[in-house]
Design a protein around this motif. Structure first.
Motif, PDB file in Angstrom:
ATOM      1  N   LYS A 266       0.836  -1.202   0.000  1.00  0.00           N
ATOM      2  CA  LYS A 266       0.000   0.000   0.000  1.00  0.00           C
ATOM      3  C   LYS A 266       0.872   1.255   0.000  1.00  0.00           C
ATOM      4  CE  LYS A 266      -3.977   2.012   2.465  1.00  0.00           C
ATOM      5  NZ  LYS A 266      -3.450   3.337   2.812  1.00  0.00           N
ATOM      6  N   ALA A 267       1.915   1.250   0.841  1.00  0.00           N
ATOM      7  CA  ALA A 267       2.830   2.397   0.896  1.00  0.00           C
ATOM      8  C   ALA A 267       3.568   2.570  -0.426  1.00  0.00           C
ATOM      9  CB  ALA A 267       3.824   2.214   2.038  1.00  0.00           C
ATOM     10  N   LEU A 268       3.913   1.471  -1.080  1.00  0.00           N
ATOM     11  CA  LEU A 268       4.552   1.528  -2.395  1.00  0.00           C
ATOM     12  C   LEU A 268       3.650   2.227  -3.405  1.00  0.00           C
ATOM     13  CD1 LEU A 268       6.579   0.611  -4.645  1.00  0.00           C
ATOM     14  CD2 LEU A 268       5.259  -1.538  -4.756  1.00  0.00           C
ATOM     15  N   VAL A 269       2.386   1.830  -3.461  1.00  0.00           N
ATOM     16  CA  VAL A 269       1.454   2.421  -4.424  1.00  0.00           C
ATOM     17  C   VAL A 269       1.250   3.909  -4.128  1.00  0.00           C
ATOM     18  CG1 VAL A 269      -0.915   2.355  -5.285  1.00  0.00           C
ATOM     19  CG2 VAL A 269       0.322   0.216  -4.886  1.00  0.00           C
ATOM     20  N   GLU A 270       1.174   4.260  -2.854  1.00  0.00           N
ATOM     21  CA  GLU A 270       1.017   5.670  -2.487  1.00  0.00           C
ATOM     22  C   GLU A 270       2.244   6.481  -2.899  1.00  0.00           C
ATOM     23  OE1 GLU A 270       0.287   5.283   1.669  1.00  0.00           O
ATOM     24  OE2 GLU A 270      -1.873   4.888   1.428  1.00  0.00           O
ATOM     25  N   LEU A 271       3.433   5.904  -2.720  1.00  0.00           N
ATOM     26  CA  LEU A 271       4.672   6.568  -3.123  1.00  0.00           C
ATOM     27  C   LEU A 271       4.684   6.805  -4.636  1.00  0.00           C
ATOM     28  CD1 LEU A 271       7.667   7.450  -2.928  1.00  0.00           C
ATOM     29  CD2 LEU A 271       8.282   5.021  -2.883  1.00  0.00           C
ATOM     30  N   ALA A 286       1.754 -15.595  -7.584  1.00  0.00           N
ATOM     31  CA  ALA A 286       0.920 -15.290  -6.426  1.00  0.00           C
ATOM     32  C   ALA A 286      -0.034 -16.421  -6.050  1.00  0.00           C
ATOM     33  CB  ALA A 286       0.135 -14.006  -6.663  1.00  0.00           C
ATOM     34  N   GLU A 287      -0.442 -17.264  -7.002  1.00  0.00           N
ATOM     35  CA  GLU A 287      -1.329 -18.382  -6.671  1.00  0.00           C
ATOM     36  C   GLU A 287      -0.601 -19.503  -5.936  1.00  0.00           C
ATOM     37  OE1 GLU A 287      -4.413 -18.377  -6.795  1.00  0.00           O
ATOM     38  OE2 GLU A 287      -5.202 -17.328  -8.539  1.00  0.00           O
ATOM     39  N   LEU A 288       0.725 -19.431  -5.876  1.00  0.00           N
ATOM     40  CA  LEU A 288       1.513 -20.521  -5.286  1.00  0.00           C
ATOM     41  C   LEU A 288       1.896 -20.213  -3.840  1.00  0.00           C
ATOM     42  CD1 LEU A 288       3.819 -21.276  -8.350  1.00  0.00           C
ATOM     43  CD2 LEU A 288       1.549 -22.209  -7.815  1.00  0.00           C
ATOM     44  N   TYR A 289       0.949 -19.677  -3.084  1.00  0.00           N
ATOM     45  CA  TYR A 289       1.222 -19.321  -1.683  1.00  0.00           C
ATOM     46  C   TYR A 289       1.030 -20.538  -0.777  1.00  0.00           C
ATOM     47  CZ  TYR A 289      -3.922 -19.002  -1.640  1.00  0.00           C
ATOM     48  OH  TYR A 289      -5.255 -19.276  -1.763  1.00  0.00           O
ATOM     49  N   PHE A 290       1.752 -20.539   0.346  1.00  0.00           N
ATOM     50  CA  PHE A 290       1.668 -21.649   1.292  1.00  0.00           C
ATOM     51  C   PHE A 290       0.836 -21.312   2.524  1.00  0.00           C
ATOM     52  CE2 PHE A 290       6.216 -22.818  -0.262  1.00  0.00           C
ATOM     53  CZ  PHE A 290       5.697 -23.260  -1.467  1.00  0.00           C
ATOM     54  N   GLY A 291       0.363 -20.086   2.633  1.00  0.00           N
ATOM     55  CA  GLY A 291      -0.412 -19.662   3.790  1.00  0.00           C
ATOM     56  C   GLY A 291      -1.900 -19.910   3.613  1.00  0.00           C
ATOM     57  N   ASP A 292      -2.699 -19.143   4.380  1.00  0.00           N
ATOM     58  CA  ASP A 292      -4.137 -19.350   4.382  1.00  0.00           C
ATOM     59  C   ASP A 292      -4.851 -18.649   3.235  1.00  0.00           C
ATOM     60  OD1 ASP A 292      -3.976 -20.883   6.684  1.00  0.00           O
ATOM     61  OD2 ASP A 292      -4.130 -19.136   7.996  1.00  0.00           O
ATOM     62  N   LYS A 293      -4.262 -17.577   2.692  1.00  0.00           N
ATOM     63  CA  LYS A 293      -4.951 -16.866   1.625  1.00  0.00           C
ATOM     64  C   LYS A 293      -3.956 -16.253   0.657  1.00  0.00           C
ATOM     65  CE  LYS A 293      -5.354 -12.246   3.616  1.00  0.00           C
ATOM     66  NZ  LYS A 293      -6.167 -11.042   3.522  1.00  0.00           N
ATOM     67  N   ARG A 294      -4.452 -15.981  -0.530  1.00  0.00           N
ATOM     68  CA  ARG A 294      -3.615 -15.396  -1.579  1.00  0.00           C
ATOM     69  C   ARG A 294      -3.186 -13.995  -1.168  1.00  0.00           C
ATOM     70  NH1 ARG A 294      -3.648 -12.132  -6.091  1.00  0.00           N
ATOM     71  NH2 ARG A 294      -2.959 -13.045  -8.067  1.00  0.00           N
ATOM     72  N   PRO A 295      -1.880 -13.697  -1.238  1.00  0.00           N
ATOM     73  CA  PRO A 295      -1.431 -12.339  -0.910  1.00  0.00           C
ATOM     74  C   PRO A 295      -1.996 -11.326  -1.899  1.00  0.00           C
ATOM     75  CG  PRO A 295       0.418 -13.891  -0.992  1.00  0.00           C
ATOM     76  CD  PRO A 295      -0.767 -14.591  -1.583  1.00  0.00           C
ATOM     77  N   ALA A 296      -2.467 -10.207  -1.389  1.00  0.00           N
ATOM     78  CA  ALA A 296      -2.988  -9.157  -2.268  1.00  0.00           C
ATOM     79  C   ALA A 296      -1.839  -8.540  -3.058  1.00  0.00           C
ATOM     80  CB  ALA A 296      -3.684  -8.080  -1.447  1.00  0.00           C
ATOM     81  N   PRO A 297      -2.038  -8.280  -4.349  1.00  0.00           N
ATOM     82  CA  PRO A 297      -1.002  -7.601  -5.126  1.00  0.00           C
ATOM     83  C   PRO A 297      -1.032  -6.106  -4.857  1.00  0.00           C
ATOM     84  CG  PRO A 297      -2.892  -8.030  -6.521  1.00  0.00           C
ATOM     85  CD  PRO A 297      -3.208  -8.634  -5.182  1.00  0.00           C
ATOM     86  N   ALA A 298      -0.031  -5.391  -5.337  1.00  0.00           N
ATOM     87  CA  ALA A 298      -0.044  -3.929  -5.244  1.00  0.00           C
ATOM     88  C   ALA A 298      -1.264  -3.361  -5.956  1.00  0.00           C
ATOM     89  CB  ALA A 298       1.243  -3.357  -5.827  1.00  0.00           C
ATOM     90  N   LYS A 299      -1.719  -4.060  -6.984  1.00  0.00           N
ATOM     91  CA  LYS A 299      -2.894  -3.631  -7.753  1.00  0.00           C
ATOM     92  C   LYS A 299      -4.102  -3.396  -6.846  1.00  0.00           C
ATOM     93  CE  LYS A 299      -5.268  -3.108 -11.661  1.00  0.00           C
ATOM     94  NZ  LYS A 299      -4.995  -2.009 -12.612  1.00  0.00           N
TER      95      LYS A 299
END
Length: 470
Positions: A266-271, A286-299
């Motif tokens: 979020k800070a990157l996009v604001e910058l 991004a679909e190859l995550y090992f956690g509970d949910k897909r990480p949100a992209p900067a988009k």
């Protein structure tokens, strides 16, 4: 993979990667049952399996504990890179081609490959979708599916954006021949020869090759192996060098495997919004995550249309089908026109087949199995690196993808390792090809996305002996 096997694989990965240490107490059966949403019987089966493998042991009336003597991975690589603060003319393609061409054979153990094993994907079901779509192909689709691409496929992609909380309209999506074309089209839409572009340090060699081909300069910005690009250094580079774009991988970056936390994205996009600087976001892993949910992209944090989000199905579903896309925000018309003036469109039958597969369902089930497989392979691969490589070796611990970035002890030449490894029938990706300044001379990118078997283990043992001898 059954529920108890998946639970056991997750716990084993935590032990192998050092999240859980020898002597640590595992969560109670009741707590694990509630947190994972499985029965107590499933938890007991998982614990019994781990106990049989010697990874945990039971203490009467006390619970389960991690066993002593479990080998762990190398120490984590935790230092931000320090590239020179300059705009660099890129000249890496010849070295990249030489290295890649020398290892593009099935006889070579593919630790240096950029692709996961094709055996991990539902190619049979995809083939059925391709056959069905080809038989019912409307002749007018050869016209209708020109850029921006097949409407049904764009709708399916838009639905996946929406599921992640991003209302991207079908008209904002351009279908391409894989993600690499999407990235190149976006780069071409916002730069001209002589311009400078920000990249991470290290960065994916294909980004450097694109800059070289288009006559662009690279600005390498310090990057942390776990949390991605340094925002303070990025702002300094923007102010000093006046780049025309950034090309970044904010999630499971290749080669590091780094992922920026969502607050940092979020800070990157604001910058970038403050400087009105476009971001070309390469998001193929991004679909190859090992956690509970897909990480949100900067988009996900873009409100001004400055983020040009690019991805594909090549790394998570359909290698060889060459179906990617760009969601380039305010630049969609320019990217669509770039597509029309270069390759016109992606294959009409392949686009329809992909749309049909997604409409029928099963993609998310496939992804769950794929993630479990890659997570388990990472744990096994990292442990083998820790066992076979010399003292002083450090490695990243990605939370997704299929690459490890390995830093060898000082003085070991990664290019020499590459040449000697090839003579043993083993490919590796040496660090210098990931840098415009030919840095990272003692680093390797290793691929754990292929089946771990006796051949793989013997090859990694040989590679460790080779590194130790240099």
């Amino acid at each position: 993979m059954k529920l108890y096997e998946a639970l056991a694989a997750d716990i084993e990965a935590s032990i192998r990667t050092g999240v859980l240490h020898a002597g640590d107490r595992l969560a109670s059966v009741r707590h694990t049952s509630q947190s994972r949403g499985v029965s107590a019987s499933t938890v007991f089966q998982a614990y019994y399996l781990l106990e049989a493998r010697g990874l945990i042991r039971a203490r009467e009336r006390s619970g389960y504990y991690v066993s002593a003597g479990v080998r762990q991975v190398p120490p984590e690589l935790d230092l931000t890179s320090q590239p020179k603060d300059e705009s660099i003319a890129v000249d890496v393609s010849e070295q990249v081609f030489e290295i890649l061409e020398s290892s593009m054979t099935r006889d070579v153990v593919p630790f240096g490959s950029a692709f996961p094993s094709p055996l991990l994907f539902p190619l049979g079901r995809l083939g059925q979708a391709m056959a069905s779509s080809a038989q019912s192909l409307d002749p007018w689709s050869t016209v209708d599916d020109l850029s921006p691409g097949n409407e049904a496929l764009r709708r399916q992609i838009a639905l996946r954006y929406l599921a992640d909380g991003m209302p991207v309209h079908t008209d904002e999506i351009v279908i391409t021949n894989g993600a690499l074309e999407a990235l190149n089209l976006c780069l071409s839409a916002v730069t001209r020869p002589g311009d400078s572009v920000v990249v991470e340090s290290p960065t994916f060699y294909a980004a450097l090759q694109a800059l070289e081909r288009m006559g662009l300069q690279a600005i390498e910005v310090p990057t942390h192996p776990r949390e991605g690009i340094d925002l303070a250094a990025l702002e300094h580079a923007i102010s000093r060098h006046k780049p025309k774009a950034c090309w970044l991988m904010t999630t499971f970056q290749n080669p590091l495997g780094s992922s920026m936390p969502e607050a940092k994205k979020k800070a990157l996009v604001e910058l970038l919004a403050r400087h009105q600087l476009p971001l070309i976001e390469d998001d193929v892993y991004a679909e190859l995550y090992f956690g509970d949910k897909r990480p949100a992209p900067a988009k996900a944090f873009d409100t001004q249309g400055l983020v040009m989000h690019c991805s594909s199905f090549s790394k998570c579903l359909a290698p060889g089908y060459r179906i990617g896309w760009a969601a380039p925000g305010r630049f969609v018309k320019s990217v669509a026109r770039q597509k029309l003036t270069t390759t016109l469109s992606a294959s009409a039958p392949a686009q329809r087949a992909m749309a049909l597969y997604l409409e029928r369902g099963g993609f998310d089930k496939h992804l769950r199995k794929l993630r479990q497989t890659l997570a388990a392979q990472q744990a096994t691969f990292a442990e083998a690196v820790g066992h076979h490589f010399p003292s002083g070796t450090r490695a990243t611990r990605p939370a997704g993808g299929y690459f490890l970035w390995v830093e060898l002890p000082e003085g070991i030449d990664a290019l020499k390792v590459h040449r000697h490894a090839l003579s043993l029938g083993i490919s590796v990706a040496p660090g210098p090809i990931f840098s415009a300044s030919r840095a990272f001379t003692n680093c390797l990118r290793l691929n754990y996305g292929h089946t771990w078997d006796a051949r793989s283990e013997q090859a990694l043992a040989s590679l460790g002996r080779l590194v130790s001898s240099l």
